[in-house]
Design a protein around this motif. Structure first.
Motif, PDB file in Angstrom:
ATOM      1  N   THR A   1       0.784  -1.242   0.000  1.00 49.14           N
ATOM      2  CA  THR A   1       0.000   0.000   0.000  1.00 49.14           C
ATOM      3  C   THR A   1       0.815   1.291   0.000  1.00 49.14           C
ATOM      4  O   THR A   1       0.343   2.286  -0.572  1.00 49.14           O
ATOM      5  CB  THR A   1      -0.969   0.004   1.192  1.00 49.14           C
ATOM      6  N   PRO A   2       2.016   1.379   0.599  1.00 51.98           N
ATOM      7  CA  PRO A   2       2.735   2.654   0.569  1.00 51.98           C
ATOM      8  C   PRO A   2       3.066   3.153  -0.838  1.00 51.98           C
ATOM      9  O   PRO A   2       3.264   4.353  -1.028  1.00 51.98           O
ATOM     10  CB  PRO A   2       4.020   2.357   1.359  1.00 51.98           C
ATOM     11  N   LEU A   3       3.112   2.246  -1.810  1.00 52.57           N
ATOM     12  CA  LEU A   3       3.442   2.654  -3.178  1.00 52.57           C
ATOM     13  C   LEU A   3       2.234   2.605  -4.104  1.00 52.57           C
ATOM     14  O   LEU A   3       2.373   2.792  -5.316  1.00 52.57           O
ATOM     15  CB  LEU A   3       4.557   1.761  -3.738  1.00 52.57           C
ATOM     16  N   LEU A   4       1.048   2.366  -3.548  1.00 54.55           N
ATOM     17  CA  LEU A   4      -0.138   2.227  -4.389  1.00 54.55           C
ATOM     18  C   LEU A   4      -0.476   3.527  -5.119  1.00 54.55           C
ATOM     19  O   LEU A   4      -0.890   3.505  -6.283  1.00 54.55           O
ATOM     20  CB  LEU A   4      -1.321   1.781  -3.532  1.00 54.55           C
ATOM     21  N   ALA A   5      -0.294   4.672  -4.456  1.00 58.53           N
ATOM     22  CA  ALA A   5      -0.610   5.951  -5.098  1.00 58.53           C
ATOM     23  C   ALA A   5       0.225   6.173  -6.356  1.00 58.53           C
ATOM     24  O   ALA A   5      -0.238   6.808  -7.310  1.00 58.53           O
ATOM     25  CB  ALA A   5      -0.397   7.100  -4.104  1.00 58.53           C
ATOM     26  N   SER A   6       1.444   5.639  -6.369  1.00 65.71           N
ATOM     27  CA  SER A   6       2.321   5.827  -7.531  1.00 65.71           C
ATOM     28  C   SER A   6       1.802   5.110  -8.764  1.00 65.71           C
ATOM     29  O   SER A   6       2.131   5.496  -9.894  1.00 65.71           O
ATOM     30  CB  SER A   6       3.733   5.329  -7.203  1.00 65.71           C
ATOM     31  N   THR A   7       1.000   4.054  -8.577  1.00 66.44           N
ATOM     32  CA  THR A   7       0.480   3.314  -9.735  1.00 66.44           C
ATOM     33  C   THR A   7      -0.662   4.057 -10.419  1.00 66.44           C
ATOM     34  O   THR A   7      -0.957   3.794 -11.581  1.00 66.44           O
ATOM     35  CB  THR A   7      -0.012   1.917  -9.313  1.00 66.44           C
ATOM     36  N   CYS A   8      -1.308   4.981  -9.712  1.00 61.41           N
ATOM     37  CA  CYS A   8      -2.461   5.684 -10.284  1.00 61.41           C
ATOM     38  C   CYS A   8      -2.083   6.567 -11.458  1.00 61.41           C
ATOM     39  O   CYS A   8      -2.918   6.827 -12.334  1.00 61.41           O
ATOM     40  CB  CYS A   8      -3.146   6.544  -9.210  1.00 61.41           C
ATOM     41  N   VAL A   9      -0.855   7.060 -11.485  1.00 59.13           N
ATOM     42  CA  VAL A   9      -0.438   7.991 -12.538  1.00 59.13           C
ATOM     43  C   VAL A   9       0.667   7.404 -13.409  1.00 59.13           C
ATOM     44  O   VAL A   9       1.249   8.109 -14.224  1.00 59.13           O
ATOM     45  CB  VAL A   9       0.039   9.325 -11.913  1.00 59.13           C
ATOM     46  N   GLY A  10       0.962   6.113 -13.248  1.00 56.49           N
ATOM     47  CA  GLY A  10       1.929   5.456 -14.117  1.00 56.49           C
ATOM     48  C   GLY A  10       3.365   5.546 -13.668  1.00 56.49           C
ATOM     49  O   GLY A  10       4.266   5.117 -14.403  1.00 56.49           O
ATOM     50  N   THR A  11       3.629   6.068 -12.469  1.00 56.53           N
ATOM     51  CA  THR A  11       5.003   6.048 -11.952  1.00 56.53           C
ATOM     52  C   THR A  11       5.464   4.612 -11.761  1.00 56.53           C
ATOM     53  O   THR A  11       6.616   4.267 -12.049  1.00 56.53           O
ATOM     54  CB  THR A  11       5.084   6.809 -10.616  1.00 56.53           C
TER      55      THR A  11
END
Length: 487
Positions: free
Chosen positions: A88-98
């Motif tokens: 979960t700590p890196l889940l936000a990064s997947t929303c924009v393609g990082t």
């Protein structure tokens, strides 16, 4: 395909272990003819078979427990609506393609290999819908993901030790329209939905015939909740806008903007100096900070408590978590806040052989301890502790049902906070290493903190395979930019 695999394995089990589920070609008929199999499941264990640990959930707590459990002592059965753990700590990064979605998903079979090859260990794609503590059984229902040819069916699993690690659900505070119109950010499919909707709005806004007002609405991204998840997603979104949208969607670059709505101060658990830094940095990145409370959520706008209308094209809801419907309805002692109540050893009192860990559990008032925060590090630490405790019980012969009452449990669980981290975009982050909000300790912000944030999470990713994925994704994004394909 998974069910066919398990059925093949089940037929090699002894009659005392498992009642096979009848299956025939009629289950592959059309939707109108589909017939659910009768109730079946895994029966009670008997010596010399290994005792069975049933784990409900595949989050941080449940997966850390399964990783640490000694499979030479126990059979492990995991019941969960997903067959992977989400980092979960890196889940936000997947929303924009990082990052790509596979980088933050770790299959259960890799976390505990015994589930893939041991004859008594299984993973079941299902939800737990009931508990019979007296008979040491959990009642489950399969998940068929909308298959038209197969209806969900019920089955039972007998346990020797039950670990409830089913997590929590997003809090909506009873606000009308949140579940219907907002997107939460807790699962991979949430991130996929956010990414698809964000890219769809970008492309639609560039099509002839869209009014100026509608274009501004479509490209208005609203984030509700100023905790670490909301702040990190806002930071990632602002990076995406500045580095990718401005290059690839130049016709609409002046219309897209981000608003972060929080009822109080953002990042309330962080040091005051770090919160001021985060506020300044987000504002510089183009994120509009609004202090307010949402009263109503409608298809195209939200209404604040002061009557202000906020149009949106994408609404992400990140206001914390609360007990799930399963936890609320289960007949077990409750801690303050509605979580399942546990003692100092993470046992559920008055119900032998049941433990609860992670976001679904909390200390009973009788322990005199406060409820621990719903953090990944809390859940992971509880899973590690309970795995060691169950291994100790099993080695002393207490692994079977109703057999561990005389075992010396040893030291109770003690949680020590290691600190908090959050990225705010533009290669900036916050690192707060204080053990509590009132304690003294190291608190830093800036590029150095961002480097620490990335290094720490890269080492915490569960497998070397996913660490490689994450590192390559970061490098690819840095060199070539984010992937903006809508797949």
């Amino acid at each position: 395909m998974y069910r066919f695999k398990n059925l093949t394995r089940f037929t090699h089990r002894t009659a005392t272990k498992f009642t096979p589920t009848p299956f025939s070609l009629r289950h592959l008929a059309t939707a109108g003819d589909a017939v659910a199999p009768p109730t079946a499941g895994l029966g009670p264990t008997k010596k010399p078979d290994k005792p069975r640990v049933v784990v409900l959930g595949s989050g941080w707590a449940g997966c850390r427990l399964m990783k640490g459990i000694d499979t030479s002592i126990y059979d492990v059965v995991c019941v969960s609506p997903r067959n992977h753990m989400v980092f979960t700590p890196l889940l936000a990064s997947t929303c924009v393609g990082t990052l790509e979605f596979r980088s933050v998903a770790e299959p259960i079979g890799r976390i505990q290999p015994a589930i893939s090859h041991e004859p008594g260990s299984f993973f079941f794609l299902a939800n737990c819908v009931g508990l019979d503590a007296k008979n040491h059984e959990v009642h489950c229902q399969t998940i068929t993901d909308g298959l038209q040819t197969l209806d969900p069916w019920d089955f039972k699993i007998s346990y020797d030790k039950l670990v409830i690690a089913s997590g929590a659900e997003a809090s909506t505070f009873g606000i009308k329209g949140v579940k219907e119109h907002a997107i939460f950010l807790r699962e991979v499919h949430h991130a996929q939905e956010i990414r698809r909707k964000l890219l769809l709005n970008l492309m639609l806004s560039d099509v002839p015939g869209v009014s100026e007002e509608e274009k501004r609405r479509l490209l208005h991204c609203v984030v509700v909740g100023g905790g670490p998840t909301g702040v990190e997603f806002s930071g990632e979104l602002s990076d995406f806008i500045m580095r990718d949208v401005h290059q690839r969607y130049t016709h609409v670059q002046d219309y897209i903007h981000v608003t972060l709505i929080e009822a109080n101060d953002i990042l309330s658990s962080f040091d005051d100096r770090l919160r001021v830094y985060a506020t300044t940095q987000l504002t510089k990145s183009g994120v509009r900070l609004v202090r307010g409370t949402v009263k109503d959520v409608q298809p195209k706008k939200i209404v604040l408590s002061d009557g202000t209308d906020v149009p949106y094209g994408l609404l992400v809801w990140s206001t914390g978590v609360g007990p799930s419907a399963f936890v609320r309805n289960i007949d077990l002692p409750k801690a303050p806040g509605g979580r399942i109540g546990v003692d100092d050893w993470l046992r559920v009192p008055s119900t032998p052989d049941i433990f609860a860990i992670g976001d679904c559990s909390g200390y009973l008032e009788s322990t005199g301890k406060p409820t621990l925060p719903a953090l990944a590090q809390v859940a992971e630490r509880e899973g590690k502790y309970l795995a060691q405790l169950l291994n100790k019980i099993g080695k002393e012969g207490g692994g079977y049902a109703n057999c561990g009452g005389d075992t010396e449990l040893g030291a109770p669980f003690v949680y020590k906070h290691l600190g908090s981290m959050a990225t705010v975009g533009s290669y900036k982050a916050l690192v707060d290493l204080r053990q509590s909000k009132e304690a003294k300790g190291l608190s830093i912000a800036g590029f150095t903190s961002w480097f620490i944030w990335r290094s720490a999470y890269l080492t915490r990713v569960v497998s070397w395979r996913n660490r490689f994925y994450v590192a390559i994704n970061w490098l690819t994004t840095f060199v070539f930019g984010r992937d903006i394909s809508r797949i």
